[in-house]
Design an enzyme around this catalytic site. Sequence first.
Site, short mmCIF file in Angstrom:
data_model
loop_
_atom_site.label_atom_id
_atom_site.label_comp_id
_atom_site.label_asym_id
_atom_site.label_seq_id
_atom_site.Cartn_x
_atom_site.Cartn_y
_atom_site.Cartn_z
N GLY A 1 0.84 -1.20 0.00
CA GLY A 1 0.00 0.00 0.00
C GLY A 1 0.86 1.23 0.00
CB CYS B 1 5.32 -4.19 -0.01
SG CYS B 1 6.25 -2.71 -0.38
CE1 TYR B 2 1.44 1.09 5.54
CE2 TYR B 2 -0.21 -0.64 5.74
CZ TYR B 2 0.31 0.57 6.15
OH TYR B 2 -0.30 1.26 7.18
CG HIS C 1 5.27 -5.83 -4.66
ND1 HIS C 1 4.00 -5.61 -4.19
CD2 HIS C 1 6.00 -4.74 -4.29
CE1 HIS C 1 3.96 -4.44 -3.56
NE2 HIS C 1 5.15 -3.90 -3.62
CD GLU D 1 2.22 -8.47 -5.30
OE1 GLU D 1 3.01 -9.25 -4.72
OE2 GLU D 1 1.98 -7.32 -4.87
CG ASP E 1 -19.31 -6.73 -16.26
OD1 ASP E 1 -18.68 -7.63 -16.83
OD2 ASP E 1 -18.90 -5.58 -16.12
CE LYS F 1 -16.09 -6.61 -19.10
NZ LYS F 1 -17.09 -5.73 -18.50
#
Length: 511
Positions: A55, A82-83, A169, A171, A227, A367
């Site tokens: 963050g 991280c944060y 990170h 990810e 959606d 999506k």
Amino acid sequence: MRTADIVILDFGSQYTQLIARRLREQGVYAELIPFNTSLNDIKAKEPKGIILSGGPASVYAKDAYFSDEGIFELGIPILGICYGMQLIAHHFGASVVAAKEKEYGKAQIFFKKEHELFKDTKDGQVVWMSHSDKVENLPEGFEVIAYSENSEYCAYGDDERKIYALQFHPEVAHSTFGNTILKNFAKYICKCESTWNMGSFAKLQSQKIKNLVGDDKVLCAVSGGVDSSVVAALLGSCIKDNLIVVFVDNGLLRKDEAKHVQETFKTRLGINLISIDASETFLSRLKGVTDPEQKRKIIGNTFIEIFDKEAAKHTDVKYLAQGTLYSDVIESSVAGASKTIKSHHNVGGLPKDMKFKLIEPLREIFKDEVRALGLELGLSRDLVFRHPFPGPGLAIRIMGEVTEDRLELLRKADVILRQELKSTGWYDKTWQAFCVLLNVHSVGVMGDNRTYENAVCLRVVDASDGMTASFSRLPYEFLENVSRRIINEVEGINRVVYDISSKPPATIEWE
Ligand code: XMP
């Protein structure tokens, strides 16, 4: 009932959603929730693991974001990124300070000890860092697992309490073994199994909806887009007669869209739509309005008012179902600590005193995942792979005031762009394509006469979930053809430009 294998507390990093994505790709169901979700709500999900995301804040700042500290006492494994890593340090009494050397980009990390978090990964692997604060000393009870040239405490943990922290990170794709590290946390530390897929997601959501709704009725608003169609199909499969599907023509739709939606629902999905033509109401309320946020809020409020009126005609309507996606939630910043980019009409634009309770079964997914769910539910490829179309419709593609004349002008240009995309095969190769009617006039020459007319901008982008996008590299011949046709065929437009901005820093829509 367990509703998520792993919950990710979102502290506002732009990569948070990727953590969920990486875990789901490995068959582990991860759900993103706001960082300040109450302890009871977290416990109710019965997660096997908790991840604290990155963050933009600093843990020592006045406006730092903290989650309920009770999470550290639950006995559920925790991974801070991280944060999240700094939060763990701070909570367990270590100090976190502004780093002299900020670290952004690639770094190499080395093992201090062998650990299952790094199983099947390499010593000296490349990871991706993005931080300006650093942990100065190790909190008590924790051990260093890996270090880098700049970070003595790059990965540390406490095997007894099963709390782990990563400075980098995992990810992002630049962290070479990031996926494996996340998988290891889920598999070896949280003991998750790889059983999740779109089929199980559909079943879980159906069960949740059935339990919640009981004998009450749900109003589901559809726009004809992917959606809302997926939501209607999902609800239709589980609550059947308690579902009322409404389509509102707000006068801000593309050419022939209202007709197309009604046909699709009736013939392909076997759902009878209640169609409401509210175009006059919407257009009269938008009269004189030029501010984008005001447009969005007016549209959101008017939609709700119309749903309210429709619901009053039926008994026991308690819920409103919407096709809100995670990207809508995060950009309206109701998800957590991120900044508001724009009020998505189905999230930030809803009135506070709304009578309905919301059902948003797609709120946690993106999506491309919605499309996979649509196929799973048996929707046609044609419907599932339609380009996204925003709830506020053409209103946010007309710069300045929205009038009937300007809508007509935009619709005519838009049809040409879509015809050309479809006939050349580019429609399926791009994420989204549309025209924007600008509020500038420019001089031109047609025949031997001077013109002073409108300009439209073509916006065609490539993306995988709409969170980031780049402009599509369309052939010059294609652009030339579309430009020629629009200027020749649409009276009132004498200039066509192509938008070459990426997201970020621009957004896909212009407003
Ligand atoms: P932006 O412009 O935020 O758009 O980069 C990202 C994606 O979201 C769509 N979009 C919306 N969809 N309600 C919606 O249902 C909205 O208010 C809204 N605003 C943007 C946009 O078309 C793109 O696909």
